[in-house]
Design an enzyme around this catalytic site. Structure first.
Site, short mmCIF file in Angstrom:
data_model
loop_
_atom_site.label_atom_id
_atom_site.label_comp_id
_atom_site.label_asym_id
_atom_site.label_seq_id
_atom_site.Cartn_x
_atom_site.Cartn_y
_atom_site.Cartn_z
N SER A 119 0.54 -1.01 0.18
CA SER A 119 0.00 -0.29 -0.24
C SER A 119 0.97 1.91 0.03
O SER A 119 0.15 1.76 -0.07
CB SER A 119 -1.04 0.35 1.28
OG SER A 119 -0.09 -0.03 2.31
N HIS A 140 -1.86 -2.39 -6.70
CA HIS A 140 -2.58 -2.27 -5.65
C HIS A 140 -3.74 -2.24 -5.32
O HIS A 140 -4.61 -1.03 -6.62
CB HIS A 140 -1.80 -0.74 -4.99
CG HIS A 140 -2.33 -0.08 -3.69
ND1 HIS A 140 -2.71 1.40 -2.70
CD2 HIS A 140 -2.36 -1.15 -2.42
CE1 HIS A 140 -3.08 1.38 -2.05
NE2 HIS A 140 -2.90 -0.12 -1.46
N GLU A 152 -4.54 0.75 -7.92
CA GLU A 152 -3.33 1.15 -8.29
C GLU A 152 -1.87 0.82 -9.33
O GLU A 152 -1.55 -0.46 -8.80
CB GLU A 152 -2.31 2.07 -7.35
CG GLU A 152 -2.92 3.21 -7.29
CD GLU A 152 -2.68 4.14 -5.98
OE1 GLU A 152 -2.47 5.08 -6.35
OE2 GLU A 152 -2.43 3.05 -4.66
N ASN A 190 -3.44 6.51 -0.70
CA ASN A 190 -2.42 6.75 0.89
C ASN A 190 -1.91 8.01 1.05
O ASN A 190 -2.21 7.97 1.80
CB ASN A 190 -1.59 5.76 1.57
CG ASN A 190 -2.59 4.25 1.38
OD1 ASN A 190 -4.03 4.39 1.63
ND2 ASN A 190 -2.25 3.28 1.11
N1 CAA Z 1 -16.06 -8.98 0.98
C1 CAA Z 1 -16.03 -8.56 -0.32
N2 CAA Z 1 -17.88 -8.51 -0.39
C2 CAA Z 1 -18.44 -7.33 0.77
C3 CAA Z 1 -17.60 -6.75 1.72
C4 CAA Z 1 -16.33 -7.20 1.63
N3 CAA Z 1 -15.36 -7.11 3.08
N4 CAA Z 1 -17.97 -6.20 2.43
C5 CAA Z 1 -19.53 -5.46 2.22
N5 CAA Z 1 -19.02 -5.79 0.54
C6 CAA Z 1 -19.90 -6.05 -0.82
C7 CAA Z 1 -21.92 -6.47 -0.35
O1 CAA Z 1 -21.68 -7.59 -0.34
C8 CAA Z 1 -22.66 -5.86 -1.23
O2 CAA Z 1 -22.14 -6.26 -2.46
P1 CAA Z 1 -23.49 -6.08 -3.37
O3 CAA Z 1 -23.58 -4.86 -3.98
O4 CAA Z 1 -23.06 -7.04 -4.57
O5 CAA Z 1 -25.13 -7.29 -2.64
C9 CAA Z 1 -22.03 -4.21 -1.24
O6 CAA Z 1 -20.19 -4.76 -0.79
C10 CAA Z 1 -22.15 -3.65 -0.32
O7 CAA Z 1 -22.21 -4.32 0.71
P2 CAA Z 1 -23.09 -3.42 2.04
O8 CAA Z 1 -24.76 -3.71 1.19
O9 CAA Z 1 -22.91 -5.20 3.01
O10 CAA Z 1 -22.38 -2.25 3.43
P3 CAA Z 1 -22.26 -0.37 2.04
O11 CAA Z 1 -23.07 -0.75 1.48
O12 CAA Z 1 -22.45 0.10 3.23
O13 CAA Z 1 -20.73 -1.16 1.85
C11 CAA Z 1 -18.43 -1.21 1.58
C12 CAA Z 1 -19.79 -1.68 2.26
C13 CAA Z 1 -18.12 -1.33 -0.12
C14 CAA Z 1 -17.44 -1.53 2.29
C15 CAA Z 1 -18.84 0.59 1.82
O14 CAA Z 1 -18.66 1.27 3.16
C16 CAA Z 1 -17.00 1.88 1.06
O15 CAA Z 1 -16.53 1.10 -0.07
N6 CAA Z 1 -16.38 1.97 2.47
C17 CAA Z 1 -15.12 2.13 1.81
C18 CAA Z 1 -14.45 1.07 1.71
C19 CAA Z 1 -12.82 2.22 1.27
O16 CAA Z 1 -12.94 3.10 1.18
N7 CAA Z 1 -12.21 1.60 0.75
C20 CAA Z 1 -10.64 2.00 0.64
C21 CAA Z 1 -10.28 1.65 1.76
S1 CAA Z 1 -8.50 1.33 1.42
C22 CAA Z 1 -7.20 0.53 0.90
O17 CAA Z 1 -8.12 -0.75 0.61
C23 CAA Z 1 -6.13 0.79 0.21
C24 CAA Z 1 -5.12 0.59 1.27
O18 CAA Z 1 -3.64 0.11 0.92
C25 CAA Z 1 -5.29 0.86 2.53
#
Ligand code: CAA
Length: 283
Positions: A119, A140, A152, A190
């Site tokens: 990351s 990434h 990325e 990040n």
């Molecule tokens: N694994 C797989 N699928 C998942 C999941 C997981 N851990 N969590 C949720 N989902 C799926 C659900 O099954 C659902 O799928 P469908 O639309 O097909 O039914 C979809 O995602 C939406 O989930 P929910 O309805 O349960 O919940 P939500 O609408 O609140 O979405 C979320 C959940 C997608 C995680 C949303 O809250 C979100 O986009 N959050 C921000 C995530 C983000 O910013 N990620 C980047 C993090 S930084 C990073 O990763 C980089 C790094 O280097 C640190």
């Protein structure tokens, strides 16, 4: 290069997601970790996500079985010789990553591409410990991998155009949108996300508002799906801290100073969702 078989090295949160997305796109996946316990946990995560999709009527039970059948667990790193691409997704620790890349470099035939899902660690430095820096690249993914469209694609200093093109195309084949990024600490994602999260932690630390209020402001005011503290818990506070440390070290700029409260929580073992307690509690 025609990539059909990949190895995902590291069966944690990110590795499981990458393996799932790759298998769903038709790739054969060698799913590796150092212990079979970690591998089983990773497989269970993939099966659970796929079962949820079946329950929601998004995929059939047959499709679930087909995806799972393409994920082959192995605790033998030597099997990397069967892959055209290895995606490393182990913890964010430079010494561990370079040690793994050195091993992979001796195991894999010369044409094999070695990618890191790091990351924020420098791809050029990881590439330099191998005899094939032109074949090393950053790939990434974002968490949760099966849902988030971005990858990325990070060029190290020596990454060849051919390798870049193969990985870029593969990300598209996996249903993702690749974005080309150069090798600087934190890349783009990040470098922008983590200082925002860190600033949100400072806001709580300095008593500007409660953590719930900080999250509300960003969710309702900026339309973020999660507030920054909720997101920090989701990513893992140890990961957030290590990325802030890498930014701070890499740029030597005080604007990247990790908030002392973040460091304190990590020292206390409050790592977020995975430990059951971070800024919030998880039952
Ligand atoms: N694994 C797989 N699928 C998942 C999941 C997981 N851990 N969590 C949720 N989902 C799926 C659900 O099954 C659902 O799928 P469908 O639309 O097909 O039914 C979809 O995602 C939406 O989930 P929910 O309805 O349960 O919940 P939500 O609408 O609140 O979405 C979320 C959940 C997608 C995680 C949303 O809250 C979100 O986009 N959050 C921000 C995530 C983000 O910013 N990620 C980047 C993090 S930084 C990073 O990763 C980089 C790094 O280097 C640190």
């Amino acid at each position: 290069m025609n990539i059909q078989t990949i190895m995902v090295a590291g069966a944690g949160q990110m590795g499981s997601g990458i393996a799932q997305a790759a298998a769903a796109s038709g790739l054969h996946v060698l799913f590796h970790d150092i212990s079979s316990e970690f591998i089983q946990k990773g497989l269970a995560t993939i099966a659970k996500q796929l079962t949820r999709s079946v329950e929601k009527g998004k995929i059939t039970e047959e499709r679930k079985g087909e995806i799972l059948s393409r994920v082959r667990p192995t605790d033998r790193l030597e099997q990397a010789e069967l892959a055209e691409l290895v995606i490393e997704a182990i913890i964010e620790h430079m010494e561990l990553k370079t040690a793994l890349f050195q091993k992979l470099d001796t195991i894999c035939p010369a044409h094999v591409i070695l990618a890191s899902n790091t990351s924020s660690l420098p791809i050029t430095e990881i590439a330099a410990v191998t005899s094939r820096p032109s074949q090393v690249i950053g790939m990434h993914f974002m968490n949760p991998v099966p849902v988030m469209p971005l990858v990325e694609v990070i060029r190290g200093l020596e990454t060849s155009q051919e390798v870049f093109d193969s990985v870029y195309e593969l990300a598209k084949q996996m249903g993702k949108t690749p974005v080309e990024v150069n090798d600087f600490p934190g890349f783009v994602s990040n470098r922008i996300l983590m200082p925002m999260i860190n600033e949100a932690i400072f806001a709580v630390y300095e008593g500007v508002a409660s953590m719930e209020s900080v999250d509300q402001v960003m969710k309702l005011g900026m339309n973020h799906p999660m507030g920054p503290l909720e997101l920090a818990d989701f990513i893992g506070l140890d990961t957030c801290l290590s990325i802030m440390d890498i930014l701070y070290e890499g740029f030597k700029d005080p604007k990247y100073r990790p908030c002392p409260l973040l460091r304190k929580y990590v020292k206390a073992g409050r790592l977020g969702r995975k430990s059951g307690h971070g800024f919030y509690r998880y039952p």
